[in-house]
Design an enzyme around this catalytic site. Structure first.
Site: not given
Lengths: 306, 1151
Positions: B388, B664, B784
């Site tokens: 991430d 992301t 995430d």
């Protein structure tokens, strides 16, 4: 790691080397010199041991000193699973003479009495009698004095095998039957020595210790070193008189009688000596060839480390 | 996959009705969450089910049952049951301890405090007590306990800001606004008199959708949309307090709906081990069959049973019966203790991770935490790393770092002092001043009447005026609240340089420029949108002139520069330099407007805002018409600050042949910037950008790129692939997927932007399935969680307040940089440890139990065992149980310094070459050779039966005890050979095990008949231990076994030296390793150089326009877009000169 040096100071007391995996350790590094010297040492040690064993085996003077009489059976499988299982240790320790649970198929006699000693091992006990005669001259034959006790392990005789606690043996075994193959009941195994009767009879105990291989020896008698036989068996002519009771042809086997003395390491087998000698020789050979290989590759190796 | 299933049931119509202030009518799920595996009652059945679903355990259960059949077992009835029970109890205790920790973590979350309205008064309650329908009050900085509908807030127009980075990873704050009908309800009385109901959809996992209707009594229904909804997991920002009605709780919140149940992860090593156990099982079957055939042959030879066995009551020796006997005889070939040994070993390995001081983040006193111990060795095999961005690579802190004014660049100084500061502190996130803009030259130039003074002044004024930030004054301190972190950074930067933005009023802003107070009247705000890539503001300066200030992307600003604009070339060079460092750049420019121009434009503008259809487009066209003929002032560079040592860690991981993908939710530009600053992208690396709107377009651009790559496809090239979420959706379509993956795997760096949490998980899943490599996902936020759970190994960044990523991860670390130690040191070590431990367990069991086969050859395949039965079952539990532990816990292939210095060493564990079926076979053959020697040497030694003093003869068990002793010695010494570093525990395990056996042997053979066990052992000890042959064999037999291993090892080392050996040799030869700039160039260093340079510059000629070959653009800017209320409305709603009237209210209610 730069960070770590600083961390050391701030570490709490319980952050031991174990927790941080920083325990001092000896690293097993197989470097050429260590390996080679190790191999040489092992090779020399084995060779030396081999030579000592070989010499001591060679030094045996035939039948001098303590002489032991063995019988040897060929092709008799004392190591069969069902055979080994077929015994009652509780019965043999004298605790319960009627305990025959594990003794199938020799648990009870035809008339239903528990067999003592029960089981296949006891039933198949070796029952030839072997007598050694010394032919002093053509007319004089001396019966070589033999001891029939102390042929079994001490622990067997005094711990593992015990007669049932009774005043006399025959009543102790009352209510039991003899094994079918036996001519006599267990309390009449040694008619001469009452202390060697019943379960603690040495011949019986020796037989009950089941051999590892189908060809095996069992200790039968020890030479009683008296009279002419103080120094062992004198050179001369001997004859065996064997009472043939034990049928070997039924299991396609053979039997033999062995007379032997012992060295400090046991019998006169050369196997261990040879094993040491061969190992020593092979190790030395290997270390030489490794040294050769190492020297050959040494240039390359230094190249790596430059 | 869980996250696929949860897609169903998305379109459920209004299914939920919540009655206001009628708690009894709202019966929905509790707000407490649980991530634990067991409860008190489900423990036993679930645990047993789990244990016996493991093949090995089921096998031993089966053997135990077999052993209960009378007379079938040569080893007694309980010899497998007892070790099995021991093992089940031990791993049961471990499970309880681990689950207890999970319960505690849940409890921590569930027992956070929040304030709700109960019985007409505000009460402090725990999170888990929050119910649907409750009215919750949350204050600034708090995390919200449940999903709720906003009623009112402390801010004007009943707005509030929330940070959603925990959910979607976006850096900017989101604005939420309450319905005007409820905005006035602020007091307890008003709230408790509220009656009516809310109807809304059933719980689902879509963050950005919500449909509901509010029915207030005696009022018409009002519809509620996502703009009124505040979600669990978000954090209230820049808002003093809010009030909300809870609509979803606990597992029904969108946050938890996105979290799927933790899947049971098994490591690759574990899978290979299961295969290997299967191989051993086959070996067992083969051996049993061979023995059965042998038994038939033997019986055939002797026609019938020998007379001395007697006639059996029934026929035991049927084939099937024999087979069972032999399976029981040989069943210990499969190591019963392996699983529990591994569990304990891994548990302790996990403790080592938890204890590691190098992964202890002092800033927040957080240690690394291994939440599962199943995957320790998997850490040593990672090939793909999915990271991430926000909060993982970056701190999510923006700072104004550099600028270029009138062709002069400022701020380079601070970068020089960086290194010192970084070395001192592990994380820059918590230190502010040292990292901010710090260049005295700027102020000197300003004060010393440098020719560019006017430009500097104009530049700083622009930074102070052209934004949507709101100042908040507390005493003499001014803090800024902004939905855009970039703007906040710029305003703060200007403040530090003496241009302080002090007051915002609906129609003006006031700044203090070097002590001089200036007020700018704000005429228009020309809003930012990612389409426009710029925002402008039209002001009337204190001097009364009309001026347009604009900041935006270099590309859009440069298009609109007038010919008179100066410093164009210089600034461009500076921009490029900034971008290469990974800084977020903005260009700033201005233009003076004439009154006529403005008046004309204003007419257009007024028309535009009244347009209904396509208003956005019309407005943008209107803005565009005045934003032209700019005069360039310069450029700003903002650092999206990386966490400590991120670039170093990434370089190191790349060297270890780990491919890093950044996934992301944030914007493409931002992601690219970060990729530059953490050295994932380098200057001239070609970037393939995939942005397409349809499946066809995606397919076309992907295949075009694949064609261009040609033969290089499938190899690793020095390329970067950048793709956005929308395109990725098409790229993961079945037809395109393969092509896309081929392309992605040919690139050194892959950046995926604007991904939804589900897409993150999906891409990890695709790579995991297609590439069959071990994947690791690391992230910090709720967005995430999906990928953390999908990847083979999930790592959560802990320490942030949102705990969801941590709670769903397998490993939690405080900093991205700790990944280096976690993978390269712990991973590699654990891999070596676990694999060695497993192979060794296989080895030692094969050695002992194959001996039964050799013995079967001489005993007519009757099934007789050569050892005492309890000795057999204690072999794994006691006599050889310690060496696997020391191998598994303390083994070190080489020091951690070397592992960190030479990340290439990671490849050894990564490729898994030291642990596969082939290695197992080699180990098995080795074990068979050893067992052959271990049986036949003593057998020949004892064959003549005359080894004891006094001529005593021996029995089968005497041989068995010889062999058993030699086996224990050989096996322990073999562990010693496998151990590369011996510490005190190793010594204890090896020598101790041998001593324990000898001691046990002596004691055990004198128990009968006092203790009713092992009558056949009676006297064995006292006889064997004084037998010269015993001790002669004690030396020769293990030597014969092991010398071949040593010889083989050393020959292999001499002929073919591995990297590991090289490093180990360097370590043991002393200090060289620790000297970084050693003049000597060893093979290691050469390899080092080769590998780091391995992805050669890419010489592909791309024939499509998706590839960006040029210098990087540094533009990035985050700002709220298309929010409930426009930025203009927002800034005009603030008057910071007034005190907020609600302040007193909030303090009073807390009592």
């Amino acid at each position: 790691m730069k960070r770590k040096c600083q961390d050391y100071e701030s570490r709490l007391p319980d952050n031991t080397a174990v927790k941080q995996q920083q325990l001092p350790a000896f690293r097993l590094q197989l470097t050429a010199s260590e390996i080679l010297s190790g191999f040489f040492a092992i090779g020399l040690f084995c060779l030396g041991m081999g030579i000592i064993l070989l010499l001591s085996a060679k030094s045996i003077k035939e039948v001098e000193g303590n002489v032991y009489l063995y019988y040897k059976l060929y092709g008799f499988y004392q190591n069969l699973y069902r055979y080994i299982l077929s015994r009652s240790n509780i019965q043999l320790v004298g605790a319960d003479v009627k305990d025959v649970r594990n003794c199938a198929p020799f648990r009870t006699s035809d008339n239903g009495l528990p067999i003592a000693p029960c089981g296949a091992i006891a039933n198949s006990m070796f029952n030839d009698t072997i007598v050694l005669w010394y032919n002093f001259n053509s007319s004089t034959h001396i019966r070589v004095p033999m001891v029939r006790t102390e042929t079994a392990w001490w622990t067997d005789k005094y711990v593992k095998f015990q007669n049932p606690a009774f005043q006399n043996l025959s009543s102790a075994f009352a209510g039991t039957a003899k094994p079918p193959n036996w001519p006599k009941p267990v309390y009449e195994l040694d008619e001469k020595d009452p202390g060697n009767n019943g379960f603690i009879n040495d011949d019986f105990i020796v037989w009950m210790r089941t051999a590892a291989f189908p060809n095996f020896k069992k200790l039968y008698r020890r030479l009683h070193r008296i009279g002419n036989f103080t120094e062992g068996l004198p050179a001369g002519s001997y004859s065996f008189i064997i009472n043939y009771n034990f049928p070997v042809s039924r299991f396609q086997g053979q039997k033999a009688v062995v007379l032997s003395t012992l060295t400090w390491s046991g019998g006169s087998s050369l196997f261990l000596a040879l094993a040491y000698l061969v190992t020593g020789a092979v190790t030395l050979l290997a270390s030489f060839s490794m040294m050769a290989l190492h020297l050959k590759l040494k240039e390359r190796k230094t190249f790596f480390l430059q | 996959m869980g996250w696929r299933q949860s897609l169903q049931g998305a379109d459920v119509p209004m299914g939920r009705t919540i009655y206001l202030n009628e708690p009894l009518r709202n019966a929905f799920c509790e707000n407490s969450i649980s991530t634990a595996k067991y409860s008190m009652w489900s423990f036993l059945p679930r645990y047993l089910y789990l244990q016996f679903s493991k093949t090995a355990n089921a096998f031993f259960l089966f053997i135990t049952i077999l052993q209960q059949i009378p007379d079938v077992s040569p080893t007694g009835k309980y010899t497998t049951l007892v070790p099995l029970l021991v093992i089940l109890v031990i791993s049961g205790i471990k499970e309880i301890v681990e689950d207890y920790k999970r319960h505690m973590a849940d409890k921590l979350v569930n027992s956070k405090n929040t304030i709700v309205l109960r019985q007409n008064a505000w009460q402090m309650i725990l999170w888990k007590e929050v119910n649907v329908g409750d009215i919750v009050k949350a204050t600034n900085g708090q995390f919200l306990p449940a999903d709720m509908v906003l009623i009112s807030s402390s801010e004007p127009q009943a707005t509030c800001f929330v940070a959603t980075s925990n959910l979607d990873g976006e850096t900017n704050l989101k604005i939420r606004q309450a319905l005007s009908e409820t905005a006035t309800m602020k007091t307890e009385k008003q709230l408790s008199n509220l009656s009516g109901k809310i109807k809304c959809e059933e719980p689902n996992f879509h963050f950005n959708s919500f449909a509901g209707t509010l029915y207030l009594n005696e009022k018409s229904p009002i519809s509620i949309g996502p703009d009124q909804v505040l979600l669990r997991g978000t954090q209230l920002k820049n808002t003093e307090w809010i009030l909300g009605i809870v609509v979803y709780t606990g597992f029904e919140t969108k946050f938890m709906q996105n979290a799927v149940k933790s899947p049971l992860k098994r490591s690759k090593v574990e899978k290979v081990t299961n295969m290997q156990i299967l191989v051993l099982f086959l070996l067992l079957l083969v051996m049993s069959l061979v023995s059965c055939v042998g038994a038939i042959y033997w019986k055939d030879r002797y026609r019938a049973e020998p007379w001395y066995i007697g006639k059996s009551d029934y026929d035991y020796h049927s084939f099937g019966f024999d087979l069972l006997v032999f399976i029981i005889l040989y069943h210990n070939l499969i190591p019963i203790s392996l699983l529990v040994t591994l569990e304990i070993v891994k548990y302790i390995q996990a403790l080592f991770i938890n204890w590691d001081e190098d992964m202890h983040f002092k800033g927040s006193n957080v240690y690394a935490m291994a939440r599962t111990s199943n995957l320790n060795e998997e850490l040593g095999q990672v090939e793909y790393l999915f990271s991430d961005k926000t909060g993982t690579l970056t701190c999510n802190v923006m700072t104004f770092k550099k600028c270029s004014i009138a062709g002069i660049t400022y701020g380079d100084l601070s970068s020089k002092s960086d290194d010192g500061a970084k070395g001192f502190s592990q994380s820059p996130c918590f230190i502010s001043d040292t990292y901010e803009f710090n260049d005295p030259a700027l102020l000197q130039n300003f004060e010393n009447d440098h020719p560019t003074k006017e430009y500097i002044k104009e530049f700083l004024t622009l930074l102070c005026v052209c934004h949507t930030v709101v100042p908040e004054r507390e005493g003499n301190n001014i803090s800024y609240q902004a939905s855009s972190p970039d703007e906040a950074a710029l305003v703060k930067g200007a403040k530090k340089l003496g241009f302080v933005f002090t007051t915002r009023m609906p129609n003006s802003v006031t700044i203090e420029a070097m002590g001089e107070e200036l007020t700018f009247e704000i005429l228009n705000v020309l809003e930012f949108s990612s389409n426009r890539k710029r925002m402008s503001i039209i002001v009337r300066t204190p001097e009364g002139r009309l001026r347009l200030y604009c900041k935006g992307a270099d590309s859009v600003i440069y298009e609109r520069l007038s010919e008179n604009s100066l410093f164009v070339e210089e600034t461009l060079v500076h921009l490029e330099n900034f971008a290469k460092e990974g800084l977020r750049t903005l260009c700033v420019a201005y233009i003076d407007l004439t009154e006529i121009e403005y008046e004309q434009w204003l007419v257009m503008y007024k028309k535009a805002i009244t347009v209904v259809k396509d208003r956005m487009k019309t407005l943008e066209d209107c803005y565009d018409s005045i934003e032209k003929k700019f005069l360039l002032l310069g450029a700003t560079a903002i650092e999206d600050r990386l966490q400590a040592r991120v670039p170093e860690t990434i370089t190191s991981l790349l060297k270890a042949n780990i491919k890093i993908w950044v996934l992301t939710g944030d914007k493409q530009e931002t992601a690219i910037n970060i990729a530059y600053s953490c050295k994932l992208l380098s200057g001239q690396m070609p970037r393939i950008q995939l942005n397409a709107n349809s499946l066809e377009a995606t397919q076309q651009v992907i295949s075009q790129n694949c064609q261009d790559l040609g033969a290089l496809l499938g190899k690793e090239n020095d390329l970067a692939l950048i793709i956005d979420g929308k395109t990725l959706k098409y790229a993961l379509h079945v037809e395109v997927r393969k092509c896309f993956l081929n392309l992605a795997l040919s690139c050194r760096t892959v950046l995926c932007c604007r991904l939804s949490p589900l897409q993150k998980a999906e891409i990890v899943d695709v790579v995991k399935k297609q590439v069959k490599a071990i994947t690791l996902a690391i992230g910090d936020g709720a967005n995430d969680v999906g990928m953390i759970q999908t990847a083979h190994v999930g790592v959560g960044i802990s320490g942030n307040e949102g705990m969801l990523a941590t709670n769903n991860s397998d490993y939690a670390i405080a900093q991205f940089s700790y990944l280096e130690k976690l993978l390269l040191v712990h991973g590699a070590w654990n891999y070596f440890r676990v694999t060695k431990c497993i192979l060794y367990c296989f080895y030692k069991n094969v050695v002992l139990y194959i001996i039964e086969l050799w013995f079967a050859i001489v005993n007519g395949f009757s099934g007789q065992i050569i050892f005492e039965r309890w000795c057999i079952s204690l072999y794994n539990v006691i006599f050889t149980s310690l060496p696997p532990f020391t191998l598994g816990i303390f083994e070190r292939c080489c020091s951690q310094e070397s592992l960190l210095r030479y990340p290439q060493l990671y490849r050894i564990s990564q490729t898994g070459d030291i642990f596969n079926i082939k290695v197992l076979w080699i180990q098995c053959i080795n074990a068979i050779v050893h067992s052959f020697i271990l049986f036949w040497l003593p057998a020949k030694m004892l064959e003549h039966d005359m080894v004891l003093q006094s001529g005593y003869t021996t029995d089968y068990l005497f041989l068995g005890n010889f062999i058993y002793t030699y086996v224990v010695v050989t096996v322990c010494l073999k562990a010693g050979l496998e151990t590369m570093s011996w510490n005190k525990f190793t010594h204890f395990a090896i020598w101790g095990s041998i001593m324990i056996w000898l001691g046990f042997f002596a004691v055990y053979s004198s128990l009968w008949p006092t203790v009713p066990v092992a009558p056949e052992m009676t006297g064995q000890g006292s006889m064997a231990l004084v037998c010269p042959h015993f001790w002669l064999g004690f030396f020769i037999v293990p030597i014969v076994c092991l010398i071949q291993n040593v010889a083989w090892k050393s020959i292999r080392n001499t002929c073919h030296r591995t990297l590991l050996e090289e490093v180990r040799e360097m370590e043991s030869s002393g200090v060289q390793v620790l000297r970084r700039d050693s003049v000597q160039r060893s093979k290691v260093e050469e390899v080092n150089l080769q590998r780091s340079a391995s992805p050669r510059p890419c010489h592909v000629i791309f024939r499509n326009n998706s590839v960006d070959l040029g210098a990087p653009h540094g533009y990035a800017f985050s700002q709220v877009e298309r929010a409930v209320i426009s930025q203009e409305e927002l800034v005009r709603s603030y008057d910071t000169t007034k005190n907020k009237p609600q302040k007193t209210f909030s303090s009073a209610t807390l009592e």
